[in-house]
Design a protein around this motif. Structure first.
Motif, mmCIF file in Angstrom:
data_model
loop_
_atom_site.group_PDB
_atom_site.id
_atom_site.type_symbol
_atom_site.label_atom_id
_atom_site.label_comp_id
_atom_site.label_asym_id
_atom_site.label_seq_id
_atom_site.Cartn_x
_atom_site.Cartn_y
_atom_site.Cartn_z
ATOM 1 N N PRO A 1 4.860 1.984 -1.210
ATOM 2 C CA PRO A 1 4.978 0.567 -0.843
ATOM 3 C C PRO A 1 6.429 0.167 -0.584
ATOM 4 O O PRO A 1 7.358 0.698 -1.183
ATOM 5 C CB PRO A 1 4.431 -0.160 -2.077
ATOM 6 C CG PRO A 1 3.541 0.831 -2.736
ATOM 7 C CD PRO A 1 4.174 2.164 -2.498
ATOM 8 N N ASN A 2 6.585 -0.783 0.330
ATOM 9 C CA ASN A 2 7.898 -1.349 0.654
ATOM 10 C C ASN A 2 8.868 -0.341 1.259
ATOM 11 O O ASN A 2 10.075 -0.592 1.319
ATOM 12 C CB ASN A 2 8.534 -1.995 -0.588
ATOM 13 C CG ASN A 2 7.708 -3.151 -1.114
ATOM 14 O OD1 ASN A 2 7.272 -4.002 -0.356
ATOM 15 N ND2 ASN A 2 7.465 -3.166 -2.424
ATOM 16 N N SER A 3 8.367 0.823 1.673
ATOM 17 C CA SER A 3 9.252 1.785 2.334
ATOM 18 C C SER A 3 9.627 1.241 3.711
ATOM 19 O O SER A 3 8.851 0.546 4.358
ATOM 20 C CB SER A 3 8.571 3.148 2.468
ATOM 21 O OG SER A 3 7.349 3.028 3.162
ATOM 22 N N ALA B 1 0.801 -1.221 0.000
ATOM 23 C CA ALA B 1 0.000 0.000 0.000
ATOM 24 C C ALA B 1 0.836 1.274 0.000
ATOM 25 O O ALA B 1 1.947 1.316 0.514
ATOM 26 C CB ALA B 1 -0.923 0.013 1.217
ATOM 27 N N TYR B 2 0.253 2.313 -0.590
ATOM 28 C CA TYR B 2 0.724 3.679 -0.389
ATOM 29 C C TYR B 2 0.012 4.199 0.854
ATOM 30 O O TYR B 2 -1.164 3.905 1.065
ATOM 31 C CB TYR B 2 0.367 4.559 -1.581
ATOM 32 C CG TYR B 2 0.997 4.120 -2.877
ATOM 33 C CD1 TYR B 2 2.207 4.660 -3.301
ATOM 34 C CD2 TYR B 2 0.383 3.159 -3.672
ATOM 35 C CE1 TYR B 2 2.789 4.247 -4.488
ATOM 36 C CE2 TYR B 2 0.964 2.741 -4.859
ATOM 37 C CZ TYR B 2 2.164 3.287 -5.268
ATOM 38 O OH TYR B 2 2.739 2.872 -6.440
ATOM 39 N N PHE C 1 -3.763 3.168 0.214
ATOM 40 C CA PHE C 1 -4.291 3.119 -1.147
ATOM 41 C C PHE C 1 -3.589 2.023 -1.941
ATOM 42 O O PHE C 1 -2.377 1.844 -1.817
ATOM 43 C CB PHE C 1 -4.041 4.441 -1.891
ATOM 44 C CG PHE C 1 -4.381 5.671 -1.111
ATOM 45 C CD1 PHE C 1 -5.643 6.225 -1.184
ATOM 46 C CD2 PHE C 1 -3.437 6.288 -0.307
ATOM 47 C CE1 PHE C 1 -5.956 7.370 -0.474
ATOM 48 C CE2 PHE C 1 -3.738 7.432 0.408
ATOM 49 C CZ PHE C 1 -5.010 7.975 0.324
ATOM 50 N N SER C 2 -4.334 1.322 -2.778
ATOM 51 C CA SER C 2 -3.708 0.388 -3.715
ATOM 52 C C SER C 2 -3.160 1.171 -4.900
ATOM 53 O O SER C 2 -3.529 2.330 -5.130
ATOM 54 C CB SER C 2 -4.728 -0.640 -4.213
ATOM 55 O OG SER C 2 -5.680 -0.016 -5.069
ATOM 56 N N ASN C 3 -2.298 0.539 -5.677
ATOM 57 C CA ASN C 3 -1.768 1.183 -6.871
ATOM 58 C C ASN C 3 -2.887 1.490 -7.864
ATOM 59 O O ASN C 3 -2.909 2.545 -8.498
ATOM 60 C CB ASN C 3 -0.720 0.292 -7.538
ATOM 61 C CG ASN C 3 -0.059 0.968 -8.722
ATOM 62 O OD1 ASN C 3 0.695 1.911 -8.573
ATOM 63 N ND2 ASN C 3 -0.367 0.495 -9.914
#
Length: 298
Positions: free
Chosen positions: A82-84, A50-51, A102-104
């Motif tokens: 994502p992945n941060s 997610a963002y 949020f999803s992409n």
């Protein structure tokens, strides 16, 4: 990286001085959480797909993002792709904030004039009163709407509200080169930004009447080729794609209204006839207007 959906954690934690709760979700595309007090750090809602946007309304939050500590207080916010790499380090009992995920696919559906940096996190401390007021008003509408399960066009309303929120975010960070690498927002870049914004204003006004890129280019006093170039560069979509998206979105909205026949919809959208509208809609959506209308009846 293409993330069409995300894993949404459902949270409901209450203690003497802390609370984490899920305000609402929309399929696997959007989620909103309330977090307050000195909550358990290991229970922080996080999805690697997610963002996220974190908004601090009161109290203090210490967060580590990509090995750097940030202290957020009232009227601060953070954006996390994502992945941060991040960790919640500490909060206090006065802390109250919200987290949006949020999803992409949801991010890609937003109609914003510039592309969000999808790789780099950023933080903004102490928003101005005007910026905070504007964003908070929009945020409260999002909060109300995510809880409204009865609205037929709930997803569309949320998408529009989140678009407004992200435009406010862009306004706050527009001079931050970390968010827009390679753009200085001076001279030609400022002109391109204005042209993009003007295009979306024109599209909102004329999408039911005009579907030709040349019409919008003429209004902006530029060539169709240049309009397509600058939109592709700033949003990832061409002018024709944005026009088509606007027309199809409007068509779906009208078709869902049982009071509108397909003939009436084609007339409203300024198609030559019902047959031409049907072919256009099926080409873009994959099903006929009639089949789409029938699917909405169930």
């Amino acid at each position: 990286m293409s993330l069409n959906c995300m894993t949404i954690p459902t949270m409901s934690i209450s203690g003497s001085t802390s609370k984490i709760s899920t305000i609402g979700t929309l399929n696997n595309d959007f989620a909103l959480y309330l977090i307050q007090g000195d909550f358990p750090k290991e229970r922080y809602p996080k999805s690697k797909d997610a963002y996220e946007v974190i908004i601090v309304n009161s109290g203090n939050l210490d967060i580590e993002i990509d090995n750097q500590i940030h202290s957020l207080s009232k009227y601060s916010l953070a954006y996390l792709p994502p992945n941060s790499s991040f960790k919640i380090k500490s909060t206090d009992t006065r802390f109250r904030g919200y987290i949006m995920m949020f999803s992409n696919a949801f991010i890609e559906s937003l109609q914003v004039p510039l592309a969000i940096n999808k790789e780099k996190a950023f933080v903004r401390k102490s928003l101005s009163d005007d910026a905070h007021y504007s964003m908070n008003q929009t945020f409260m509408l999002i909060k109300d709407e995510i809880s409204n399960q009865e609205h037929v066009f709930r997803k569309e309303k949320l998408s529009n509200l989140v678009s407004i929120l992200f435009i406010d975010l862009l306004n706050v960070f527009v001079k931050n080169s970390n968010m827009f690498p390679g753009l200085s927002f001076s001279g030609e870049s400022k002109r391109r930004t204005k042209l993009s914004k003007d295009f979306f204003s024109l599209l909102k006004e004329y999408s039911r009447e005009q579907r030709q890129v040349g019409f919008y280019a003429d209004k902006l006093c530029i060539t169709p080729k240049y309009l397509t170039f600058l939109l592709k560069q700033s949003t990832g979509k061409s002018a024709n794609e944005w026009i088509t998206n606007a027309v199809i979105s409007d068509a779906k909205h009208l078709l869902k209204n049982s009071g509108n026949s397909i003939k009436e919809v084609s007339y409203t959208l300024n198609f030559a006839n019902q047959s031409f509208f049907g072919k256009y809609f099926k080409k873009m959506v994959g099903i006929s207007p009639k089949d789409f209308q029938n699917s909405c009846a169930y």
